[in-house]
Motif scaffolding. Sequence first.
Motif, PDB file in Angstrom:
ATOM      1  N   ARG A   1       1.542 -29.179  16.789  1.00 37.53           N
ATOM      2  CA  ARG A   1       1.640 -29.172  15.158  1.00 37.53           C
ATOM      3  C   ARG A   1       3.291 -29.181  15.168  1.00 37.53           C
ATOM      4  NH1 ARG A   1       1.764 -22.295  14.926  1.00 37.53           N
ATOM      5  NH2 ARG A   1       3.530 -22.272  16.058  1.00 37.53           N
TER       6      ARG A   1
ATOM      7  N   SER B   1      -7.071 -26.697  15.908  1.00 40.03           N
ATOM      8  CA  SER B   1      -6.201 -25.814  14.668  1.00 40.03           C
ATOM      9  C   SER B   1      -4.808 -25.408  15.210  1.00 40.03           C
ATOM     10  CB  SER B   1      -6.909 -24.700  15.095  1.00 40.03           C
ATOM     11  OG  SER B   1      -6.601 -23.981  14.375  1.00 40.03           O
ATOM     12  N   ASN B   2      -4.052 -25.968  13.773  1.00 42.89           N
ATOM     13  CA  ASN B   2      -2.997 -25.467  13.781  1.00 42.89           C
ATOM     14  C   ASN B   2      -2.337 -23.807  14.538  1.00 42.89           C
ATOM     15  OD1 ASN B   2       0.081 -25.554  13.495  1.00 42.89           O
ATOM     16  ND2 ASN B   2      -0.224 -25.095  11.142  1.00 42.89           N
TER      17      ASN B   2
ATOM     18  N   GLN C   1      -2.359 -23.413  18.701  1.00 44.37           N
ATOM     19  CA  GLN C   1      -1.389 -24.343  20.005  1.00 44.37           C
ATOM     20  C   GLN C   1      -1.081 -23.440  20.453  1.00 44.37           C
ATOM     21  OE1 GLN C   1      -0.716 -28.039  18.813  1.00 44.37           O
ATOM     22  NE2 GLN C   1       0.321 -27.283  21.093  1.00 44.37           N
TER      23      GLN C   1
ATOM     24  N   PHE D   1       2.796 -32.380  13.136  1.00 46.73           N
ATOM     25  CA  PHE D   1       1.906 -33.015  12.394  1.00 46.73           C
ATOM     26  C   PHE D   1       2.907 -33.403  10.980  1.00 46.73           C
ATOM     27  CE2 PHE D   1      -1.652 -29.145  12.608  1.00 46.73           C
ATOM     28  CZ  PHE D   1      -1.975 -29.889  13.595  1.00 46.73           C
TER      29      PHE D   1
END
Length: 193
Positions: free
Chosen positions: A182, A105-106, A109, A185
Amino acid sequence: MFFDDQSLFDRESKRPQNLLRDLYDPNIKWIIFIIRRSPRRKKAGYSGESKKSVSDTKIRPLMHQHGLGEVSRELFAQFLFRIRQEFAGKQAHLGLFSTLKYVNSNNDQKFRDQVFQFAFKDGFVFSSANFSGTQSANPFPVGFFVWDLAKHKKLEEQKLEVTVLDDDTSKLGRKLIASEHRDRFFEQVDCPS
């Protein structure tokens, strides 16, 4: 040391003597199991019992001090935060039965960068539709992953290959679970024309 407030970990006043003795024994090997079950917070249209303040523990402000933000509201993350302190330097394995949010999950992080840096051993995933009370129309992956707490390694540097199970727990194969930082991404990738 990761924790500044040792009063949260005052073992003498909070634990049975047998457990206290075992926690100080460097020869004991530990296996810890956690099944993630999130208490429901009050939401619009929710008619069940509210658990609004369930995450207001002594660990939460400490997590805020370390800049962990939103993840500090989750009891699951609070348990893992404390496990990192309690089992530092010990021979221990952690079995987590949970969604895969903590892995990729972002919003998690900072938690992965500062707290959850354990060596992946093995695991399996299956559909949430196998649980009663979940909607089969919107299934999501649920996994059981085993981590070596004595070995510290960033998730992004590990190969998280797990067994995929069908509804009858038959093996469908193996799958790589991505745990990308992240900050990467939206990196530009040169694609051939």
